[in-house]
Design an enzyme around this catalytic site. Structure first.
Site, PDB file in Angstrom:
ATOM      1  N   ALA A  21       5.556   1.305  -3.017  1.00 38.17           N
ATOM      2  CA  ALA A  21       5.833   2.430  -3.836  1.00 38.17           C
ATOM      3  C   ALA A  21       6.096   3.593  -3.276  1.00 38.17           C
ATOM      4  O   ALA A  21       6.118   3.838  -1.919  1.00 38.17           O
ATOM      5  CB  ALA A  21       4.327   2.474  -4.560  1.00 38.17           C
ATOM      6  N   CYS A  22       6.504   4.497  -3.979  1.00 45.60           N
ATOM      7  CA  CYS A  22       6.743   6.072  -3.474  1.00 45.60           C
ATOM      8  C   CYS A  22       5.403   6.371  -2.340  1.00 45.60           C
ATOM      9  O   CYS A  22       4.270   6.251  -2.651  1.00 45.60           O
ATOM     10  CB  CYS A  22       6.898   7.219  -4.456  1.00 45.60           C
ATOM     11  SG  CYS A  22       7.128   8.718  -3.890  1.00 45.60           S
ATOM     12  N   PRO A  23       5.928   7.006  -1.310  1.00 44.16           N
ATOM     13  CA  PRO A  23       7.199   7.334  -0.687  1.00 44.16           C
ATOM     14  C   PRO A  23       7.959   6.348   0.191  1.00 44.16           C
ATOM     15  O   PRO A  23       8.841   6.535   0.908  1.00 44.16           O
ATOM     16  CB  PRO A  23       6.964   8.566   0.154  1.00 44.16           C
ATOM     17  CG  PRO A  23       5.488   8.259   0.657  1.00 44.16           C
ATOM     18  CD  PRO A  23       4.902   7.499  -0.423  1.00 44.16           C
ATOM     19  N   GLY A  24       7.514   5.107   0.139  1.00 40.62           N
ATOM     20  CA  GLY A  24       8.058   4.222   0.982  1.00 40.62           C
ATOM     21  C   GLY A  24       9.539   3.926   0.820  1.00 40.62           C
ATOM     22  O   GLY A  24      10.388   3.816   1.699  1.00 40.62           O
TER      23      GLY A  24
END
Lengths: 83, 141
Positions: A21-24
């Protein structure tokens, strides 16, 4: 670019960030784009909805071209051309 | 061209706000920003080695009854723990974590060795004010 044109691109680097998920996805894209040459195409696979806007925005700031997004079943592919 | 600068005053030592800080700093790192984080009161406690290594010591800032649910959701979403966010930020960009000298002493931290390894130095308030003055983005968490 049309969906067909995006699908036909020769991709130098593919980043599968579907597990994050963000920021991945953004960080995966950031790291990966450093490994390719200017003019090369990179695709980022993600299932994180916010990434659809996040990565094009980031690419614009960093001088890379956002070419488009292709929807797949349960995820999408973002295409960038390194500046 | 000179990199843009982000200055973060990190006051909170709560799990949710440390995680939020990690997400924001990750975005700044992706933008190649130079980052200065000033570790203030409660955050300085979280940065103490014996606190940071004991997950039970780090609480939520709100909805404390949902702590386990919060942690499970982070795991399910494959989101990093706060210390790992900060480590990765340091790997990607020029990021410094400065411990406030007063805050450190309040929690019994006298030297840099008392704090987790990502800590760069122990500083006074003038360092923070100068960094805040020079920053393109200045945040307080």
């Amino acid at each position: 670019m049309t969906q067909e044109e995006l699908q036909a691109l020769t991709v130098e680097k593919s980043v599968d960030a579907r597990g994050t998920a963000c920021p991945g996805p953004l960080l995966e894209a950031k790291k990966a784009i450093g490994t390719i040459n200017s003019g090369d195409i990179m695709e980022i696979l993600s299932a994180d909805e916010g990434t659809k806007k996040d990565i094009p925005k980031w690419a614009g700031k960093k001088g890379h071209d956002y070419l488009g997004t292709v929807e797949e079943s349960g995820f999408f592919k973002i295409y960038l051309k390194k500046g | 061209m000179e990199n843009k600068k982000l200055c973060l005053a990190l006051f909170s030592g709560s799990l949710d706000k440390l995680t939020a800080a990690g997400v924001i700093l990750s975005g700044a790192a992706a933008d190649d920003m130079d980052i200065d984080v000033y570790i203030l009161l409660q955050a300085a406690r979280a940065f103490k080695k014996e606190i940071a290594s004991n997950k039970d010591e780090i609480k939520l800032s709100e909805n404390s009854h949902l702590r386990e649910e919060f942690i499970d959701s982070l795991k399910n979403l494959n989101v990093k723990e706060w210390q790992d966010f900060f480590k990765e930020v340091k790997e990607i960009t020029n990021a410094k974590f400065h411990i406030c000298g007063l805050a450190g002493k309040i929690w019994g931290g006298e030297t840099l060795e008392d704090f987790i390894d990502i800590s760069d130095d122990i500083v006074g308030i003038s360092e923070y004010i100068t960094a805040a003055e020079e920053a393109d983005i200045h945040l307080f968490i």
